[in-house]
Design an enzyme around this catalytic site. Structure first.
Site, short mmCIF file in Angstrom:
data_model
loop_
_atom_site.label_atom_id
_atom_site.label_comp_id
_atom_site.label_asym_id
_atom_site.label_seq_id
_atom_site.Cartn_x
_atom_site.Cartn_y
_atom_site.Cartn_z
N THR A 179 1.04 -1.07 -0.21
CA THR A 179 0.08 -0.05 0.08
C THR A 179 0.89 1.16 0.22
O THR A 179 2.06 1.14 0.32
CB THR A 179 -0.86 0.09 1.33
OG1 THR A 179 0.15 -0.13 2.41
CG2 THR A 179 -1.66 -1.06 1.42
N GLU A 326 -5.81 -2.86 -2.02
CA GLU A 326 -6.41 -3.89 -0.99
C GLU A 326 -7.38 -4.71 -2.25
O GLU A 326 -7.84 -5.77 -1.65
CB GLU A 326 -6.96 -3.51 -0.04
CG GLU A 326 -5.75 -3.17 1.19
CD GLU A 326 -5.50 -1.67 1.20
OE1 GLU A 326 -5.67 -0.98 -0.03
OE2 GLU A 326 -4.95 -1.04 2.11
N LYS A 434 -13.23 19.32 9.74
CA LYS A 434 -14.52 19.22 10.73
C LYS A 434 -14.55 20.64 11.14
O LYS A 434 -13.84 21.09 12.11
CB LYS A 434 -14.24 18.14 11.80
CG LYS A 434 -15.43 17.91 12.75
CD LYS A 434 -15.34 16.81 13.56
CE LYS A 434 -16.77 16.72 13.80
NZ LYS A 434 -16.87 15.38 14.95
N TRP A 439 -19.04 18.31 9.16
CA TRP A 439 -18.07 17.87 8.21
C TRP A 439 -18.14 18.84 6.84
O TRP A 439 -19.25 19.02 6.38
CB TRP A 439 -18.37 16.52 7.81
CG TRP A 439 -18.27 15.57 9.06
CD1 TRP A 439 -19.13 14.85 9.59
CD2 TRP A 439 -17.02 15.16 9.71
NE1 TRP A 439 -18.72 14.01 10.72
CE2 TRP A 439 -17.39 14.07 10.74
CE3 TRP A 439 -15.69 15.35 9.57
CZ2 TRP A 439 -16.29 13.61 11.65
CZ3 TRP A 439 -14.61 14.92 10.38
CH2 TRP A 439 -15.19 14.13 11.33
P1 AMP Z 1 -4.29 3.08 -3.38
O1 AMP Z 1 -4.32 1.84 -2.73
O2 AMP Z 1 -2.84 3.91 -3.15
O3 AMP Z 1 -4.61 3.04 -4.78
O4 AMP Z 1 -5.35 4.21 -2.64
C1 AMP Z 1 -6.45 3.81 -2.48
C2 AMP Z 1 -7.28 5.31 -2.09
O5 AMP Z 1 -7.20 6.13 -3.17
C3 AMP Z 1 -8.80 5.02 -1.82
O6 AMP Z 1 -9.05 4.67 -0.53
C4 AMP Z 1 -9.43 6.49 -2.21
O7 AMP Z 1 -9.15 7.10 -0.86
C5 AMP Z 1 -8.37 7.07 -3.23
N1 AMP Z 1 -9.12 6.56 -4.46
C6 AMP Z 1 -9.20 5.75 -5.63
N2 AMP Z 1 -9.90 5.95 -6.49
C7 AMP Z 1 -10.47 7.06 -6.21
C8 AMP Z 1 -11.52 7.77 -6.98
N3 AMP Z 1 -12.04 7.42 -8.03
N4 AMP Z 1 -12.34 8.94 -6.31
C9 AMP Z 1 -11.68 9.21 -4.86
N5 AMP Z 1 -10.85 8.63 -4.12
C10 AMP Z 1 -10.45 7.65 -4.87
#
Ligand code: AMP
Length: 532
Positions: A179, A326, A434, A439
């Site tokens: 991650t 994940e 916040k 929010w």
């Molecule tokens: P990663 O595991 O690095 O790909 O990050 C995942 C996170 O990216 C998610 O939990 C979201 O917070 C953000 N994310 C991924 N796709 C989107 C999307 N289309 N819109 C908003 N946030 C996104």
């Protein structure tokens, strides 16, 4: 009574067998680090992947071993994607944009035994190798100076005895990715053969990405970021032509490939598409992008203005997707639900700009302060997910608190869910502002700011405030040659949002810092602006 159907194993070798039988002649086109274009076919890639498997086996790599890659998007990286799981081993993609500390941690935590590295990335490897147990280094491409024990990739392949795949069990690990580690240490996610095969199959579905053999797929998202959103495996399964852009992600290089190779589907984070849109706007008519049937945006929220601009000014249909490392990674895709077929264009755009609905077998629920949030499109809650393409735990048991007792994964994203099951991300839990106990969604404010004609990019963060606890602050990059004042931007936001949502401060900057996967790096902004 049990059913009597075959227990056919869903594996990477099964994906490869189909491609070899039907689509061996389809092309794989790569732009190499030196900018040259390399052309090959799936038949050749598969043949070479068998040689690579033979060579790795000769080095002692076998069942369950982790083989790292430190490579851009190109055919040799694809060969590693296919070869390593065919040995029952695990292909572990490393992100060269991470710090040496993170890379040292990730490569040792994973226990990588061998590493395949692009020659131009050797200095990155040198910055952390001493802190790992990597035994074998295999170098792709020409280098002025090789580490004393390095093995040149082409020589290794030339000497490798082709090796047929083992028959892995579908539950076995095939690939691994850490991650991004925005909260705490990076954590390892181990994709199984089955989750990889199912994610590919779901990407072929019409309600997924609808990828088929005639498609020409260009993953701009790097192959070190969640397997380029699964697109290499998906394209091999479909037999779709693959175009791999290497490290050259500037608008001109991408547009050349889209036009020249007649790309039909491409995918990447918004920070790749914002400058590309700018390039299209600056020189109308220079580029022919009529071949594109889908420009997939994910990784961060796609601002509605970006979706509209691609659609209306350039005839490029945008497909907004949400996912996580994940989740293999695609979780949801935004298409207009049948129930909104006759809705007004504004409502349909809102549906396409939401994060959309989940893929088949991926279930979603939002946990609010008082139990699960109703599907009313307004009540916020933390999104929890489960399904066959979702991690059930992290490597080594890290981050156990992110899994609920009844077997769901807590995403950390705060969402609303509506009556159609469309999710709308309001924020990462830690990014919500916040103010006075209420929010404010930074994502909403960012989207609205990026809808202003003068704004190229915008990020909104919470800064501490004595009276209100927190207040939003906007960091804005203006388009080349454009001007706008903080008051003008506040007035623009005030047309949609209540007064108390409007950022008190707007900081104009030349660039917003990015994470290693191209997202806005809000932690850096907080460090810079959240002080007194
Ligand atoms: P990663 O595991 O690095 O790909 O990050 C995942 C996170 O990216 C998610 O939990 C979201 O917070 C953000 N994310 C991924 N796709 C989107 C999307 N289309 N819109 C908003 N946030 C996104």
């Amino acid at each position: 009574m049990d059913g009597q159907m075959m227990d056919y194993q869903l594996t990477v070798p099964a994906i490869v067998r189909r491609c070899e039988a039907m689509s061996g002649a389809r092309e794989v086109v790569s732009r190499l680090p030196d900018r040259s274009i390399h052309r090959t076919t799936y038949a050749a890639v598969i043949e070479r992947s068998r040689r690579l498997a033979g060579a790795l086996a000769a080095l002692g790599i076998g069942d369950g071993d982790r083989v790292g890659t430190l490579c851009w998007n190109h055919h040799a990286h694809l060969e590693a994607y296919l070869a390593v799981p065919s040995l029952g081993a695990v292909v572990h993609t490393l992100n060269p944009r991470l710090s040496a500390d993170d890379l040292a941690f990730i490569a040792s935590d994973a226990g990588d035994r061998a590493l395949i590295v692009d020659a131009p990335l050797l200095p990155v490897l040198a910055s952390f190798r001493a802190r790992t147990a990597i035994e074998h280094v295999i170098v792709v491409g020409e280098a002025d100076e090789l580490p004393h024990d390095a093995l040149p990739y082409e020589e290794l392949l030339a000497g490798g005895e082709p090796r047929d795949p083992v028959e892995p069990h579908e539950g076995q690990a095939a690939a691994m990715c850490y991650t991004s580690g925005t909260t705490g240490r990076p954590k390892g996610v181990l994709y199984s053969h089955r989750s990889t095969a199912l994610h590919s199959l779901l990407s072929l579905a019409a309600d997924g990405l609808a990828i088929a053999e005639p498609d020409v797929v260009m993953p701009v998202v790097p192959m070190f970021h969640v397997n380029a959103w699964g697109l290499p495996f998906t394209s091999v399964l479909a037999g779709a032509k693959l175009v791999l852009p290497g490290p050259h992600l500037d608008p001109e290089s991408l547009l050349e490939l889209i036009q020249g190779e007649r790309v039909t589907l491409t995918a990447g984070v918004p920070t790749v598409w914002l400058p590309l849109l700018d390039a299209l706007d600056r020189e109308p008519g220079r580029w022919d992008v009529s071949c594109l049937r889908a420009l997939v945006i994910g990784g961060s929220a796609a601002p509605p203005a970006l979706i509209q601009a691609f659609d209306e000014r350039h005839g490029v249909p945008v497909l907004h997707a949400w996912g996580m490392t994940e989740m293999s990674p695609i979780g949801t895709i935004a298409r207009v639900p049948a129930g909104l077929a006759d809705a007004a264009p504004g409502e349909q755009l809102a549906a396409r700009a939401s994060q959309g609905r989940s893929l088949p077998f991926v279930e979603v629920r939002a946990r609010g302060d008082r139990g699960f949030a109703p599907r009313d499109g307004t009540t916020m809650g933390e999104l929890e997910v489960r399904g066959p393409t979702v991690a059930r735990s992290y490597y080594g048991g890290a981050g156990a608190e992110q899994f609920t007792e009844d077997g769901w994964f807590r995403t950390g994203d705060v969402v609303t869910v509506d009556r159609f099951g469309q999710i709308q991300i309001q924020d990462r839990a830690k990014d919500l502002v916040k103010s006075g106990g209420e929010w404010i969604s930074s994502v909403d404010l960012e989207n609205a700011l990026m809808g202003h004609v003068a704004v190229a990019e915008a990020a909104v963060i919470a800064i501490p405030d004595e009276r209100w606890q927190e207040r939003p602050l906007a960091v804005v990059v203006l388009r080349d040659g454009a001007t706008a004042t903080a008051d003008e931007l506040r007035e623009h936001l005030g047309r949609t949002y209540p007064k108390w949502w409007l950022p008190d401060r707007v900081e104009f900057v030349d660039a917003i810092p990015r994470t290693a996967t191209g997202k806005f790096l809000k932690t850096a902004l907080r460090e810079r602006y959240a002080g007194p």
